[in-house]
Structure formats: structure tokens, C-alpha cells
Scaffold this active site. Structure first.
Site, PDB file in Angstrom:
ATOM      1  N   GLY A   1       2.294 -10.167   6.946  1.00  0.00           N
ATOM      2  CA  GLY A   1       3.588  -9.486   6.994  1.00  0.00           C
ATOM      3  C   GLY A   1       4.599 -10.001   5.978  1.00  0.00           C
ATOM      4  N   LYS A   2       4.122 -10.582   4.870  1.00  0.00           N
ATOM      5  CA  LYS A   2       5.028 -11.095   3.833  1.00  0.00           C
ATOM      6  C   LYS A   2       5.905  -9.988   3.258  1.00  0.00           C
ATOM      7  CE  LYS A   2       1.660 -12.322   1.166  1.00  0.00           C
ATOM      8  NZ  LYS A   2       0.560 -11.965   2.060  1.00  0.00           N
TER       9      LYS A   2
ATOM     10  N   GLU B   1       4.264  -9.891  -4.531  1.00  0.00           N
ATOM     11  CA  GLU B   1       2.976 -10.292  -5.107  1.00  0.00           C
ATOM     12  C   GLU B   1       3.174 -11.343  -6.201  1.00  0.00           C
ATOM     13  OE1 GLU B   1       0.294  -9.586  -3.705  1.00  0.00           O
ATOM     14  OE2 GLU B   1       0.590  -7.688  -2.641  1.00  0.00           O
ATOM     15  N   ALA B   2       4.069 -12.276  -5.944  1.00  0.00           N
ATOM     16  CA  ALA B   2       4.489 -13.242  -6.960  1.00  0.00           C
ATOM     17  C   ALA B   2       3.355 -14.161  -7.414  1.00  0.00           C
ATOM     18  CB  ALA B   2       5.649 -14.077  -6.435  1.00  0.00           C
TER      19      ALA B   2
END
Ligand code: ZN
Length: 201
Positions: free
Chosen positions: A23-24, A91-92
Site C-alpha cells: 500500500g505504498k 517507484e523511487a
């Protein structure tokens, strides 16, 4: 749960990290939407490599989407983040290591920077710029998935597909979230399988 501090002056960095299916992105979107409701100017970026769904959206698995701009390198964010109060980065883990400097510079300009990404790759190693970001961030939130084998909290993304590339992401059939104990078991089995298939050749 992270508590946004409305009294805080100047910029800062928040990191939201965890495994697949934790759940980021949903948490990133929640924070960004709250800022938007408060009429703060928000810009969202993601690496160009993440083209699972719509090119122009940060899309989480529950389709709770928010507009974003794909960029080829982290340095592009510095040039494009003009006149904004909040910068979101999704999506770092797929950005270059320079992202740490980029986020520091943005925060020093007075911008609230919220970064979401995988903290570990499928082998359990710290992933790209995320460990560096966790070190310099004012706030770090680790979110967890549920282990698909035993039901406890999961912090690992175990790869169950045969794809070789690190950049396979999102598909439910390619990864399973696992807890430490189940991940260690699964990796042991993977190694044994790999060895016996080597012997067969
Ligand atoms: Zn487990």
C-alpha cells in the site's frame, strides 16, 4: 499512521517504503490528495521505466489514480518542480542514486517531498536510492503487506516468475509478499532448485 505536521516551516522529506502489495502508492496518494484539498500546488514524478499502466498517471492497484509526469532521470525533477509546495515521487527505487541529492535540494528550497518505493529488491538487498533517502529523510514510514504463506506481516517481495530482470514489477503472478521467516525458506528452496537445474545441464 504518519501525522502530517501543519505547523512545520520550510521543506522536508518523507519516505514511504515497504514490499510489493504493502500500500505504498495508496499512502502516497492519500497524502498528496490531502495537500491538494488544502489548495497546495502538487507535482508528481515517476521514472520513465514504470509504464505498467497509464503513461501519465501514478496508478495504484486499486485504481485510486493521480496525474504524474514520467521523467528519464532524477535531475529532471529539479528543473520541473517550479513554484510547487509539495513534490511526490513514486517507484523511487528505479531512479538513479542522484535522487538523494535532488530530494535534499528540493527540501532545502522549502518543498515538502514525499517519496514512495520498494525498500528491498527480490533478493532482500536495499534497493537503489531508497536506503540513502531513508537516511536523510525527516520521516520514514514502513508499510507492510500480509505474508501469503503464514499471514503475519510481510516485508519481503519474493519473485515467483522466471523473469531475469529486476525491472519486472506490479504483476500479481510475478511476486508474493513474504515475512522474513517464509522469505528465508523460499530463498533456500530457490537456491536448491537453481543448483539441481545446473547439474542437469
Ligand atoms: Zn510468513
Amino acid at each position: 499512521m504518519f501525522l502530517e505536521n501543519p505547523d512545520r516551516i520550510g521543506g522536508w522529506i518523507e519516505v514511504i517504503c515497504g514490499s510489493m502489495f504493502s500500500g505504498k502508492t495508496e499512502e502516497l496518494i492519500r497524502r498528496l490528495k490531502r495537500a491538494k484539498f488544502a489548495r497546495q500546488k502538487v507535482e508528481i514524478f515517476k521514472p520513465e521505466i514504470d509504464t505498467r499502466y497509464d503513461e501519465e498517471q501514478v496508478v495504484s492497484h486499486d485504481e485510486n489514480a493521480i496525474h504524474s509526469t514520467p521523467v528519464p532521470a532524477s535531475s529532471n525533477i529539479l528543473l520541473m518542480a517550479n513554484d510547487v509546495r509539495v513534490v511526490g515521487i513514486d517507484e523511487a527505487q528505479f531512479f538513479d542514486l542522484e535522487l538523494v541529492n535532488v530530494c535534499n535540494q528540493l527540501a532545502s528550497r522549502g518543498i515538502r517531498v514525499i517519496v514512495a518505493g520498494l525498500d528491498m529488491d527480490f533478493t532482500g538487498k536495499p534497493f537503489g536510492p531508497i536506503p540513502g533517502l531513508m537516511a536523510v529523510a525527516e520521516y520514514v514510514t514502513k508499510v507492510h503487506a500480509v505474508c501469503m504463506r503464514c499471514g503475519s506481516l510481510a516485508n519481503h517481495s519474493h519473485r515467483i516468475s522466471t523473469a531475469e530482470d529486476l525491472v519486472v514489477l506490479g504483476e500479481t503472478d510475478a511476486y508474493e509478499p513474504l515475512c522474513r521467516r517464509c522469505f528465508d525458506h523460499a530463498r533456500e528452496k530457490d537456491k536448491t532448485k537453481a543448483m539441481s537445474s545446473d547439474e542437469a545441464h
